[in-house]
Write a protein that holds these residues in place. Structure first.
Motif, PDB file in Angstrom:
ATOM      1  N   PHE A   1      10.436   7.040 -25.017  1.00  0.00           N
ATOM      2  CA  PHE A   1       9.611   6.591 -23.896  1.00  0.00           C
ATOM      3  C   PHE A   1       9.257   7.759 -22.972  1.00  0.00           C
ATOM      4  CE2 PHE A   1       9.240   4.913 -19.543  1.00  0.00           C
ATOM      5  CZ  PHE A   1       8.144   4.093 -19.728  1.00  0.00           C
ATOM      6  N   HIS A   2      10.180   8.728 -22.826  1.00  0.00           N
ATOM      7  CA  HIS A   2       9.948   9.851 -21.924  1.00  0.00           C
ATOM      8  C   HIS A   2       9.052  10.921 -22.543  1.00  0.00           C
ATOM      9  CE1 HIS A   2      13.007   8.375 -19.129  1.00  0.00           C
ATOM     10  NE2 HIS A   2      13.731   8.090 -20.192  1.00  0.00           N
ATOM     11  N   SER A   3       8.701  10.772 -23.811  1.00  0.00           N
ATOM     12  CA  SER A   3       7.893  11.789 -24.500  1.00  0.00           C
ATOM     13  C   SER A   3       6.398  11.522 -24.405  1.00  0.00           C
ATOM     14  CB  SER A   3       8.310  11.862 -25.975  1.00  0.00           C
ATOM     15  OG  SER A   3       7.984  10.644 -26.637  1.00  0.00           O
ATOM     16  N   TYR A   4       6.000  10.494 -23.660  1.00  0.00           N
ATOM     17  CA  TYR A   4       4.584  10.170 -23.576  1.00  0.00           C
ATOM     18  C   TYR A   4       3.814  11.129 -22.678  1.00  0.00           C
ATOM     19  CZ  TYR A   4       4.916   5.841 -26.210  1.00  0.00           C
ATOM     20  OH  TYR A   4       5.069   4.922 -27.212  1.00  0.00           O
ATOM     21  N   GLY A   5       4.504  11.930 -21.880  1.00  0.00           N
ATOM     22  CA  GLY A   5       3.837  12.936 -21.074  1.00  0.00           C
ATOM     23  C   GLY A   5       3.202  12.370 -19.819  1.00  0.00           C
ATOM     24  N   TRP A   6       2.234  13.112 -19.265  1.00  0.00           N
ATOM     25  CA  TRP A   6       1.643  12.772 -17.968  1.00  0.00           C
ATOM     26  C   TRP A   6       0.873  11.460 -17.998  1.00  0.00           C
ATOM     27  CZ3 TRP A   6       3.193  15.114 -13.743  1.00  0.00           C
ATOM     28  CH2 TRP A   6       3.741  16.400 -13.840  1.00  0.00           C
ATOM     29  N   SER A   7       0.396  11.039 -19.165  1.00  0.00           N
ATOM     30  CA  SER A   7      -0.346   9.775 -19.215  1.00  0.00           C
ATOM     31  C   SER A   7       0.544   8.592 -18.881  1.00  0.00           C
ATOM     32  CB  SER A   7      -0.975   9.581 -20.599  1.00  0.00           C
ATOM     33  OG  SER A   7       0.039   9.497 -21.600  1.00  0.00           O
ATOM     34  N   ARG A   8       1.861   8.742 -19.100  1.00  0.00           N
ATOM     35  CA  ARG A   8       2.802   7.679 -18.764  1.00  0.00           C
ATOM     36  C   ARG A   8       3.743   8.086 -17.630  1.00  0.00           C
ATOM     37  NH1 ARG A   8       1.417   2.608 -20.153  1.00  0.00           N
ATOM     38  NH2 ARG A   8       0.418   2.640 -22.198  1.00  0.00           N
ATOM     39  N   ALA A   9       3.360   9.112 -16.892  1.00  0.00           N
ATOM     40  CA  ALA A   9       4.184   9.538 -15.755  1.00  0.00           C
ATOM     41  C   ALA A   9       4.168   8.475 -14.669  1.00  0.00           C
ATOM     42  CB  ALA A   9       3.675  10.865 -15.208  1.00  0.00           C
ATOM     43  N   LEU A  10       5.206   8.463 -13.878  1.00  0.00           N
ATOM     44  CA  LEU A  10       5.339   7.449 -12.832  1.00  0.00           C
ATOM     45  C   LEU A  10       4.354   7.705 -11.698  1.00  0.00           C
ATOM     46  CD1 LEU A  10       9.237   7.254 -12.664  1.00  0.00           C
ATOM     47  CD2 LEU A  10       7.684   5.758 -13.912  1.00  0.00           C
ATOM     48  N   ASN A  11       3.839   6.613 -11.130  1.00  0.00           N
ATOM     49  CA  ASN A  11       2.885   6.687 -10.030  1.00  0.00           C
ATOM     50  C   ASN A  11       3.623   6.738  -8.692  1.00  0.00           C
ATOM     51  OD1 ASN A  11       0.689   6.537 -11.786  1.00  0.00           O
ATOM     52  ND2 ASN A  11       0.652   4.302 -11.716  1.00  0.00           N
ATOM     53  N   TYR A  12       3.207   7.671  -7.858  1.00  0.00           N
ATOM     54  CA  TYR A  12       3.788   7.815  -6.528  1.00  0.00           C
ATOM     55  C   TYR A  12       2.669   7.893  -5.489  1.00  0.00           C
ATOM     56  CZ  TYR A  12       8.333   8.975  -8.599  1.00  0.00           C
ATOM     57  OH  TYR A  12       9.516   8.937  -9.287  1.00  0.00           O
ATOM     58  N   VAL A  13       3.056   7.645  -4.258  1.00  0.00           N
ATOM     59  CA  VAL A  13       2.158   7.850  -3.123  1.00  0.00           C
ATOM     60  C   VAL A  13       2.753   8.954  -2.265  1.00  0.00           C
ATOM     61  CG1 VAL A  13       1.130   6.850  -1.055  1.00  0.00           C
ATOM     62  CG2 VAL A  13       1.339   5.472  -3.127  1.00  0.00           C
ATOM     63  N   ALA A  14       1.967   9.997  -2.021  1.00  0.00           N
ATOM     64  CA  ALA A  14       2.409  11.129  -1.197  1.00  0.00           C
ATOM     65  C   ALA A  14       1.701  11.073   0.145  1.00  0.00           C
ATOM     66  CB  ALA A  14       2.117  12.444  -1.907  1.00  0.00           C
ATOM     67  N   LYS A  15       2.477  11.153   1.226  1.00  0.00           N
ATOM     68  CA  LYS A  15       1.909  11.033   2.574  1.00  0.00           C
ATOM     69  C   LYS A  15       2.234  12.293   3.368  1.00  0.00           C
ATOM     70  CE  LYS A  15       4.221   7.183   2.620  1.00  0.00           C
ATOM     71  NZ  LYS A  15       4.914   5.934   3.009  1.00  0.00           N
ATOM     72  N   CYS A  16       1.228  12.820   4.047  1.00  0.00           N
ATOM     73  CA  CYS A  16       1.450  14.009   4.871  1.00  0.00           C
ATOM     74  C   CYS A  16       0.852  13.779   6.249  1.00  0.00           C
ATOM     75  CB  CYS A  16       0.844  15.252   4.225  1.00  0.00           C
ATOM     76  SG  CYS A  16      -0.957  15.303   4.258  1.00  0.00           S
ATOM     77  N   TYR A  17       1.475  14.386   7.247  1.00  0.00           N
ATOM     78  CA  TYR A  17       0.966  14.294   8.619  1.00  0.00           C
ATOM     79  C   TYR A  17      -0.216  15.245   8.792  1.00  0.00           C
ATOM     80  CZ  TYR A  17       4.927  11.465  10.075  1.00  0.00           C
ATOM     81  OH  TYR A  17       5.839  10.453  10.215  1.00  0.00           O
ATOM     82  N   LEU A  18      -1.092  14.878   9.709  1.00  0.00           N
ATOM     83  CA  LEU A  18      -2.311  15.653   9.938  1.00  0.00           C
ATOM     84  C   LEU A  18      -2.232  16.399  11.259  1.00  0.00           C
ATOM     85  CD1 LEU A  18      -4.890  12.854   9.015  1.00  0.00           C
ATOM     86  CD2 LEU A  18      -3.839  14.523   7.489  1.00  0.00           C
ATOM     87  N   ASN A  19      -2.890  17.568  11.303  1.00  0.00           N
ATOM     88  CA  ASN A  19      -3.033  18.271  12.567  1.00  0.00           C
ATOM     89  C   ASN A  19      -4.348  17.853  13.231  1.00  0.00           C
ATOM     90  OD1 ASN A  19      -5.061  19.629  11.154  1.00  0.00           O
ATOM     91  ND2 ASN A  19      -3.782  21.436  10.775  1.00  0.00           N
ATOM     92  N   GLU A  20      -4.690  18.489  14.340  1.00  0.00           N
ATOM     93  CA  GLU A  20      -5.890  18.102  15.081  1.00  0.00           C
ATOM     94  C   GLU A  20      -7.162  18.329  14.275  1.00  0.00           C
ATOM     95  OE1 GLU A  20      -5.823  20.236  18.706  1.00  0.00           O
ATOM     96  OE2 GLU A  20      -4.111  19.129  19.553  1.00  0.00           O
ATOM     97  N   GLN A  21      -7.111  19.231  13.293  1.00  0.00           N
ATOM     98  CA  GLN A  21      -8.287  19.495  12.458  1.00  0.00           C
ATOM     99  C   GLN A  21      -8.352  18.562  11.252  1.00  0.00           C
ATOM    100  OE1 GLN A  21      -6.193  22.108  13.524  1.00  0.00           O
ATOM    101  NE2 GLN A  21      -7.620  22.377  15.260  1.00  0.00           N
ATOM    102  N   GLY A  22      -7.406  17.624  11.157  1.00  0.00           N
ATOM    103  CA  GLY A  22      -7.403  16.700  10.036  1.00  0.00           C
ATOM    104  C   GLY A  22      -6.853  17.288   8.757  1.00  0.00           C
ATOM    105  N   GLU A  23      -6.101  18.404   8.854  1.00  0.00           N
ATOM    106  CA  GLU A  23      -5.522  19.053   7.694  1.00  0.00           C
ATOM    107  C   GLU A  23      -4.005  18.827   7.685  1.00  0.00           C
ATOM    108  OE1 GLU A  23      -6.599  23.063   8.328  1.00  0.00           O
ATOM    109  OE2 GLU A  23      -8.712  22.801   7.766  1.00  0.00           O
TER     110      GLU A  23
END
Length: 747
Positions: free
Chosen positions: A99-121
């Motif tokens: 099951f772990h050999s399927y590579g990136w097509s079967r990689a787990l889905n995550y949500v990444a959240k980052c804080y923004l500065n005043e310029q929206g970066e």
């Protein structure tokens, strides 16, 4: 018999293997909801993963690779959200890696959240904010594990960690958690069950989130309360942990947030069976709960999957911004400035008020501002008696008979068909929820102390007009009507006093001698004057070992002034009170200095910086499971190991970071002296209850009493000490007067 047991075990193993195979097959053939975004085609990036250990309160690091979209798929007011994939690492014990050999097509889905500065970066300066978010998830999961031990329905929090993109400029840090989608067993999607500011969803079927929040408070001995419970089913995310020392970021409202929760929390069959004690509410609060118990509704998302996800992130960010200012009222923004010196002045005004109260107590009391019925008078009398007794947690406090059996909860009868149906479903669900009743949760001295804080802050919130809806309609008839329910103020101050809260004892003591209190401008006009009760309350405030020194010093000053103005107490007793008060005053200065130093040290270090030489810690002595206090004398292997020198015998040993935990300043001191949300900031009103004599005034009064008792030598030394302190404070005339008194006594 042995053969039968072996057969049963083999049957269970076979069944478990079949379930695992079916689950794996389902996962393999399940459509990837993010397949259309072709994330597997994005170049991989090297990252450092920071995972948190709630037992040792330390972050661990390891490297991995991820693939993340360049553009956010949604954003809130504070953060951007990106789709991210990460390969699951097979366990070392795994024999089948298919099951772990399927590579990136079967990689787990995550949500990444980052804080923004005043310029929206992405803001590279918000590392500690990201790490605080991670700590919140793990703290919540830790208390969920405690809850699950006896809970009929298990809950969980999505595990989160921080990813540091070390190859990007500034090494920005993202908070990452697994992507969850779908609906729960009731067909609902994302739900919000309660918040850190008092909202509590009261739908019968969602008792579990509310009971978990209450359980986390008592399981942590009142040091934590997990709020902002939200998610799909009983898989939750993005919680806010409330603490007595405000350690979990801007959204941590501390005891005030806990008070807001318990004011709206409804005890139920599940809370009784889990062994959670009843949090007492005033008569008017209980009436309000009964009147509006069906008015609140659950917040939910009814849009399609992707839109619901986007709305969810926006809602979470909006909620995070609300966390910071939920207690601030616009009418209070123009509060007057106050500083520590304002809490230290002479007691001339206090003495005048006490003397007027002594005269007034011999006459018939004038009418109170608030209209009172006989029931109101009886409730106040009962509460004031409670304030002078220690709280007891017997079977009655847990809604149980003396034998330990559960008492049935009586529900209101209703002719409404929907209400009757809900009532039937509630009874049926309650019967199915728990067949085994948990023993009552342990109520330690620490729990009682923190419960006292919650009651005190709830009284304070009432006194600052936070709950105008609690005021009975028959009291609202003209411009003189009260803006808050004074009887709820008295109720919670009294319960706080019975739970070893010095601030509550001090507030009630001031009211009992006719002095105003910051807890409520109506308190002193609705509590009868009683000097004996005031003295008892002051003594209780001074006797509580766990309380900070500042209110104990203020209680000592008030007690001395009462004894002085009554003119019926001997000099020896007054001398004892003043000497004890001076000790409290000196201790308060030490506590303030220690708290400020702690805050300074913490503000100069990141949450992932690990241990430093000189840190106060507890080490797992010889890995035996017992932790002893000591300090760090060396840091090895890039912080993965430290050398701890123990305080008791001076011995030292090298331990891994996982077996060392930091020692922090007492929460009693931190929450009182360095809270991020002070009384002035939260309510716009300074706490003037903790008025104390200046140190040189205290010493001069002790000198006068020493002189009257015949100890001229000690009196001269004290007058000279008071003169030097007064001179340092710029009071030259006073200093000269006391210096001359000292010379007279020495001759």
């Amino acid at each position: 018999m042995t053969v039968l047991l072996s057969y049963d075990r083999e049957t269970v193993r076979k069944s478990l293997r079949q379930k695992i195979r079916r689950a794996a097959a389902t996962a393999i053939h399940q459509e990837d909801v993010w397949a259309k975004y072709k994330i597997e085609d994005i170049p991989a990036e090297r990252v450092v993963r920071h995972t948190y250990n709630p037992e040792t309160r330390q972050f661990l690091k390891n490297e991995t690779i991820v693939k993340i979209e360049k553009e956010p798929f949604t954003n809130g007011a504070m953060r951007h959200c990106f789709r991210l994939k990460k390969l699951a690492t097979p366990p070392q014990s795994a024999t089948n890696h298919r099951f772990h050999s399927y590579g990136w097509s079967r990689a787990l889905n995550y949500v990444a959240k980052c804080y923004l500065n005043e310029q929206g970066e992405p803001d590279t300066n918000e590392r500690d904010s990201v790490l605080t978010d991670i700590i919140l998830q793990y703290e919540a999961a830790h208390w969920a594990d405690k809850y699950n031990v006896n809970a009929p329905k298990k809950i969980d929090f999505i595990r989160a960690y921080a990813l540091e993109f070390v190859d990007r400029p500034g090494s920005p840090m993202f908070a990452v958690e697994r992507f969850i989608a779908g609906k729960d067993t009731y067909g609902c999607g994302f739900l919000k069950h309660n918040t850190n500011s008092g909202f509590v969803d009261q739908e019968v079927r969602r008792q579990t989130p509310q009971v978990f929040s209450a359980h986390s408070f008592y399981a942590s001995q009142g040091n934590r309360l997990v709020a902002d419970i939200q998610g799909v089913g009983d898989l939750y995310t993005d919680p806010q942990v409330l603490s007595v020392d405000y350690r979990f970021g801007d959204g941590d409202l501390g005891p005030r947030g806990m008070a807001l929760f318990f004011k709206n929390f409804r005890h139920c069959d599940l809370s009784d069976k889990m062994g959670i004690p009843i949090f007492p509410l005033s008569r008017n609060e209980r009436k309000h709960q009964a009147k509006y118990e069906d008015d609140e509704s659950t917040l939910s998302e009814g849009s399609p999957l992707l839109e619901a996800l986007i709305s969810k992130f926006r809602m979470l960010d909006d909620n995070r911004q609300m966390r910071k200012s939920i207690l601030v009222r616009p009418i209070d923004l123009n509060c007057t400035d106050s500083n520590d010196t304002e809490k230290r002045n002479n007691f001339s005004d206090v003495s005048k008020t006490i003397r007027r109260s002594i005269v007034a107590s011999k006459k018939k009391m004038a009418g109170s501002i608030v209209k009172r019925t006989k029931s109101d008078v009886d409730e106040v009398t009962t509460c004031l008696q409670i304030a002078l007794t220690d709280a007891v947690f017997d079977n009655t406090a847990f809604h149980r008979y003396e034998c330990g059996g559960l008492k049935p909860r009586h529900r209101r009868n209703s002719e409404d068909d929907d209400s009757n149906l809900r009532d039937k479903l509630s009874k049926r669900k309650s019967a199915a929820l728990m067949k085994v009743v948990s023993p009552p949760m342990e109520i330690t001295d620490e729990t009682k102390s923190n419960l006292g804080k919650v009651h005190y802050h709830l009284a304070y919130l009432h006194g600052q007009d936070r709950f105008p809806e609690i005021v009975c309609p028959d009291r609202i008839d003209d411009d003189e009507s009260p803006s808050h329910d004074i009887f709820s103020v008295v109720f919670h101050l009294s319960h706080a006093a019975s739970l070893a809260n010095s601030q509550a004892c001090l507030a009630l003591a001031r009211a009992r001698v006719g002095l105003q209190s910051s807890a409520s401008p109506l308190l002193h006009t609705n509590v009868p004057i009683d000097f004996d009760s005031a003295k008892d309350l002051c003594r209780r405030a001074m006797a509580y070992e766990r309380a900070p020194a500042s209110p104990k010093a203020a209680a000592g000053c008030l007690l001395y002034q009462i004894l002085e103005d009554e003119e019926t107490t001997g000099d020896v007793e007054k001398l004892h009170v003043l000497e004890e008060t001076l000790n409290f005053l000196n201790l308060a200065e030490l506590e303030q200095a220690a708290a400020k130093e702690h805050v300074k040290n913490m503000s100069s270090r990141g949450k992932a910086d690990g241990f430093h030489i000189g840190d106060a810690v507890e080490g797992n002595y010889f890995m035996e499971g017992t932790y002893y206090a000591g300090k760090v004398i060396d840091v090895l292997e890039n912080g993965n190991s430290v050398v701890v020198q123990y305080d008791d015998d001076g011995s030292s040993e090298t331990l891994t970071a996982e077996n060392v935990r930091p020692i922090e300043v007492s929460t009693e001191v931190l929450s009182h002296e360095t809270s991020r949300l002070s009384d002035e900031e939260a309510f716009g009103v300074a706490n003037t209850d903790e008025i104390v004599l200046l140190d040189y005034e205290l010493i001069s009064k002790i000198a006068e009493l020493k002189e009257r008792t015949g100890d001229r030598s000690a009196a001269a030394e004290l007058f000279q000490q008071a003169a030097e302190l007064a001179m340092n404070a710029g009071k030259m005339q006073t200093a000269n007067k006391w210096s001359m008194r000292a010379e007279e006594l020495e001759t």
